[in-house]
Design an enzyme around this catalytic site. Structure first.
Site, short mmCIF file in Angstrom:
data_model
loop_
_atom_site.label_atom_id
_atom_site.label_comp_id
_atom_site.label_asym_id
_atom_site.label_seq_id
_atom_site.Cartn_x
_atom_site.Cartn_y
_atom_site.Cartn_z
N SER A 143 0.77 -1.26 -0.17
CA SER A 143 -0.02 0.09 0.11
C SER A 143 0.93 1.19 0.12
O SER A 143 1.66 1.42 0.90
CB SER A 143 -0.91 0.05 1.38
OG SER A 143 -1.71 1.12 1.55
N LYS A 169 -0.82 -0.91 -4.38
CA LYS A 169 -2.20 -0.09 -4.21
C LYS A 169 -1.90 1.34 -3.84
O LYS A 169 -1.02 1.59 -2.95
CB LYS A 169 -2.79 -0.85 -2.81
CG LYS A 169 -3.63 0.04 -2.09
CD LYS A 169 -4.61 -0.70 -1.28
CE LYS A 169 -4.94 0.01 0.28
NZ LYS A 169 -5.48 -1.02 1.10
N LYS A 171 -2.76 5.07 -2.59
CA LYS A 171 -4.07 5.89 -1.88
C LYS A 171 -4.38 7.03 -2.61
O LYS A 171 -3.61 7.52 -3.25
CB LYS A 171 -3.39 6.34 -0.53
CG LYS A 171 -3.06 5.08 0.61
CD LYS A 171 -4.38 4.54 1.08
CE LYS A 171 -4.00 3.76 2.16
NZ LYS A 171 -5.30 3.18 2.83
N ASP A 196 -7.10 3.11 -3.15
CA ASP A 196 -7.74 2.98 -1.98
C ASP A 196 -8.15 4.60 -1.62
O ASP A 196 -7.33 5.39 -1.31
CB ASP A 196 -7.02 2.52 -0.70
CG ASP A 196 -7.94 2.32 0.43
OD1 ASP A 196 -9.14 2.60 0.51
OD2 ASP A 196 -7.23 1.91 1.58
N GLU A 221 -11.16 0.86 -3.96
CA GLU A 221 -11.47 0.50 -2.53
C GLU A 221 -11.94 1.78 -1.70
O GLU A 221 -11.38 2.71 -1.72
CB GLU A 221 -9.92 0.08 -1.64
CG GLU A 221 -10.19 -0.56 -0.11
CD GLU A 221 -9.02 -0.85 0.50
OE1 GLU A 221 -7.97 -0.96 -0.50
OE2 GLU A 221 -8.85 -1.14 1.47
N ASP A 246 -13.95 -1.76 2.38
CA ASP A 246 -13.05 -2.00 3.66
C ASP A 246 -13.83 -1.46 4.60
O ASP A 246 -14.71 -2.39 5.44
CB ASP A 246 -11.68 -1.36 3.18
CG ASP A 246 -11.02 -1.08 4.61
OD1 ASP A 246 -11.18 -1.58 5.36
OD2 ASP A 246 -9.65 -0.61 4.38
N LYS A 270 -10.30 -7.41 7.10
CA LYS A 270 -9.28 -7.04 8.11
C LYS A 270 -9.85 -7.81 9.48
O LYS A 270 -10.99 -7.29 9.74
CB LYS A 270 -9.39 -5.50 8.38
CG LYS A 270 -8.37 -4.92 7.09
CD LYS A 270 -8.44 -3.28 7.50
CE LYS A 270 -7.74 -2.54 6.00
NZ LYS A 270 -8.06 -1.24 6.37
N GLY A 298 -4.42 -4.61 5.82
CA GLY A 298 -3.48 -4.47 6.64
C GLY A 298 -3.74 -3.18 7.45
O GLY A 298 -4.49 -2.15 6.90
#
Ligand code: SMG
Ligand code: MG
Length: 375
Positions: A143, A169, A171, A196, A221, A246, A270, A298
């Site tokens: 990430s 991934k 952000k 995400d 996400e 998520d 998660k 995570g």
């Protein structure tokens, strides 16, 4: 099992570099560890749990001091009361015993994890075997936080790819979305890529988010708020990029609702967010029964949480790489033996329970607060 004593140990781990999401910049991580000592059929065993709350209530309503408080005042006393009433305690009953305490899923998850670890260590079974993992290692995704320039982002991504991470991934947030995704696609070609947003958009942004469809992402996400299930369903209809949730998936019930509403194509699981590894496994099963892919998210876990996450992600429904990166992605010094990347994969520990434990000297050096919750 009979719990003899529970220690709440807060450690402080500096991050190797700041990690910025749409809601904050983290420079340091303070996991709350649970060291649970129990008598299992005459043997004294120790089980470890890790609570994944952030310091502040930004990712969800839970936060470090709140988790410590609810564990000390409500959750741990309920387990003591349960066993004092002559009941036997097991990981499988923790959720039931704690059911009247509303919310506080990350705190509950950590306590259940410690009970499960003690139980499995006593019986010599690994987390992986308990979950029915079908592989010895899991593919490792990374990430990547929001950076202050696209140039720097490209360097960071290039470095992670060189290390062997098999999925990136990014952000995103308003103002840092289309341009960084385009730049990474242009520079690195056909790599497995996803984004995400950590709930940073509203449905009004649908035309903007639709532009992401051009980049052949694995998924987007949590673009909208945690409680916007219906709006995620509406957005999913307007985009070809698979919708992943998520923050919204706080339980197996929420997963079932999201699937029924058409709000989700892929679920980020998660264990902390959903109240524990057993609920995480239920979500895996519900998703599999509905043909929905899952992957393991995570929360910048230490080696303890990483070990458990890797074991969970070894189950057959985890068909996408998780946010289970090597210890050195966030930490120069992990509290356990470090997890390393090997051919883009992380090995699942094989020893009893988590198969890893804190290194005593490191734990001592990094501990900032300890308290004991006795019966
Ligand atoms: O553990 O590799 C990790 C972090 C993965 O991006 C990650 N987690 O929303 O998925 C997410 C975030 C939550 C933590 S942000 C501080
Ligand atoms: Mg997320």
């Amino acid at each position: 099992m009979r719990i003899l004593n529970v220690e709440l140990i807060t450690v402080s781990l500096p991050l190797v570099s700041p990690f910025t999401t749409s809601f904050s910049t983290q420079t340091q991580r303070s996991p709350l560890l649970i060291k649970l000592t129990a008598d299992v059929d005459g043997d004294v065993v120790v089980g470890w749990g890790e609570c994944v709350t952030l310091q502040d209530p930004l990712y969800s309503e839970e936060y470090l001091d709140g988790a410590r408080d609810v564990l000390r005042r409500y959750l741990i006393p309920r387990l003591y009361a349960w066993q004092d009433a002559g009941n036997s305690l097991s990981a499988e009953t923790v959720g039931h015993v704690l059911r009247h305490i509303v919310g506080h899923r990350m705190a509950k998850a950590a306590l259940e994890m410690a009970v499960l670890d003690a139980q499995l260590r006593a019986s010599g079974q690994s987390f992986a075997s308990y979950f029915g993992a079908t592989v010895n290692s899991v593919p490792s995704g990374v990430s990547v936080g929001i950076e202050n320039s696209i140039e720097h982002l490209l360097e960071v991504v290039g470095d992670f790819l060189d290390q062997g991470y098999v999925r990136i991934k990014l952000k995103i947030k308003p103002g840092w979305d289309i341009a960084p995704v385009r730049a990474v696609r242009e520079k690195f070609g056909d790599i497995p890529l996803q984004v995400d947003a950590n709930a940073a958009y509203t449905l009004v942004d649908a035309p903007l988010l639709r532009q992401l469809d051009a980049f052949d992402l694995l998924l987007i996400e949590q673009p909208l708020a945690e409680d916007d299930l219906r709006q995620h369903a509406l957005l999913a209809k307007q985009m070809s990029t698979p919708m992943c949730l998520d923050e919204s998936i706080v339980s197996a019930t929420a997963a079932a609702d999201a699937i029924a509403l058409g709000a989700v194509d892929v679920i980020n699981i998660k264990p902390g967010r959903v109240g524990g590894y057993l609920e995480a496994r239920r979500i895996h099963d519900i998703a599999a029964a509905n043909g929905i892919a899952v992957w393991c998210g995570g929360m910048l876990e230490s080696g303890l949480g990483r070990a458990a996450n890797a074991a969970l992600a070894g189950m057959s429904g985890f068909t996408l790489p998780g946010d289970i990166s090597a210890s050195d992605r966030f930490y120069k010094l992990d509290i356990t033996e470090p997890f390393v990347l090997d051919g883009g994969r992380i090995a699942i520990p094989t020893g009893p329970g988590l198969g890893v434990e804190p290194l005593p000297e490191v734990l001592k050096d990094l501990t900032v607060h300890t308290e004991t919750v006795s019966n």
